[in-house]
Design a protein around this motif. Sequence first.
Motif, PDB file in Angstrom:
ATOM      1  N   VAL A   1      35.497 -10.746 -12.848  1.00 54.65           N
ATOM      2  CA  VAL A   1      36.046 -12.088 -12.625  1.00 54.65           C
ATOM      3  C   VAL A   1      35.706 -12.955 -13.828  1.00 54.65           C
ATOM      4  CG1 VAL A   1      36.098 -14.078 -11.073  1.00 54.65           C
ATOM      5  CG2 VAL A   1      35.727 -11.778 -10.149  1.00 54.65           C
ATOM      6  N   LYS A  37      36.975 -18.754 -16.068  1.00 52.23           N
ATOM      7  CA  LYS A  37      37.928 -19.758 -15.575  1.00 52.23           C
ATOM      8  C   LYS A  37      38.082 -19.654 -14.067  1.00 52.23           C
ATOM      9  CE  LYS A  37      42.522 -21.655 -16.473  1.00 52.23           C
ATOM     10  NZ  LYS A  37      43.765 -21.533 -17.281  1.00 52.23           N
ATOM     11  N   LYS A  38      38.182 -18.422 -13.565  1.00 50.83           N
ATOM     12  CA  LYS A  38      38.311 -18.208 -12.127  1.00 50.83           C
ATOM     13  C   LYS A  38      37.042 -18.635 -11.403  1.00 50.83           C
ATOM     14  CE  LYS A  38      39.897 -16.647  -8.214  1.00 50.83           C
ATOM     15  NZ  LYS A  38      40.934 -17.377  -7.480  1.00 50.83           N
ATOM     16  N   GLU A  89      35.861 -11.384  -3.664  1.00 47.01           N
ATOM     17  CA  GLU A  89      37.106 -11.097  -4.387  1.00 47.01           C
ATOM     18  C   GLU A  89      37.140  -9.651  -4.865  1.00 47.01           C
ATOM     19  OE1 GLU A  89      38.942 -13.381  -7.249  1.00 47.01           O
ATOM     20  OE2 GLU A  89      39.016 -15.199  -6.043  1.00 47.01           O
TER      21      GLU A  89
END
Length: 208
Positions: free
Chosen positions: A85, A88-89, A169
């Motif tokens: 990941v 930015k995420k 995620e």
Amino acid sequence: KKEVARVAKSNPKDIYLKKKLRNVIPKYKIDRLEELKLQMQLQYTNITALQAQEVGKSIIKSGLLTSELNKVMFDRVGMYGLTAVNAKKIEVISRQKWVANSNWSEKIWANRATVGRKVEKLLTTGLPQGKPLQTIARQLKEAAGNSYNNAIRLVRTEASFVNNQVTLEQYQELELEKYEYSAVMDNVTSEICSNLNGQVFLVSQAVQ
């Protein structure tokens, strides 16, 4: 007033300083007490801005590390191809309002407002009442210390939330159905985490 306006413009999230700006006394009427109060507020705004910057960096670094560690862990058990990941995420995740309808940045500035009011009260009542300067200085230091301690707790709480969301995620990317809650069991482990330790949950029911 120009200095107050400049600092307020540079820190738009500081609602407390904006209110002070509207009530700034003209320079030719200002006394030593008002000047001292104003200078203290400007210092707290600058400190909070730096604090917010460092907290944000710490949370993102924690999320990136969690993402990379998860990738290494799954590679070791033969589950390859997990995507790390990106920063930015992780920043987007960290901006979520998951407790009390506010995110970490809003909590920091809310805490700054609380400290600002305490400082205002200490200076407004302490000096005119003739309190010893050592007493006032100690109380100001305590107010600043509480702000620092709150920031430390905030980093731990928010970093934990971000790390969990990053992990979730990646679980979803791997299409995992279940996960086991594993807590670090030591003398600072909370009762909630202790009770959850070892329990198995469905990924589909995880809190987002």
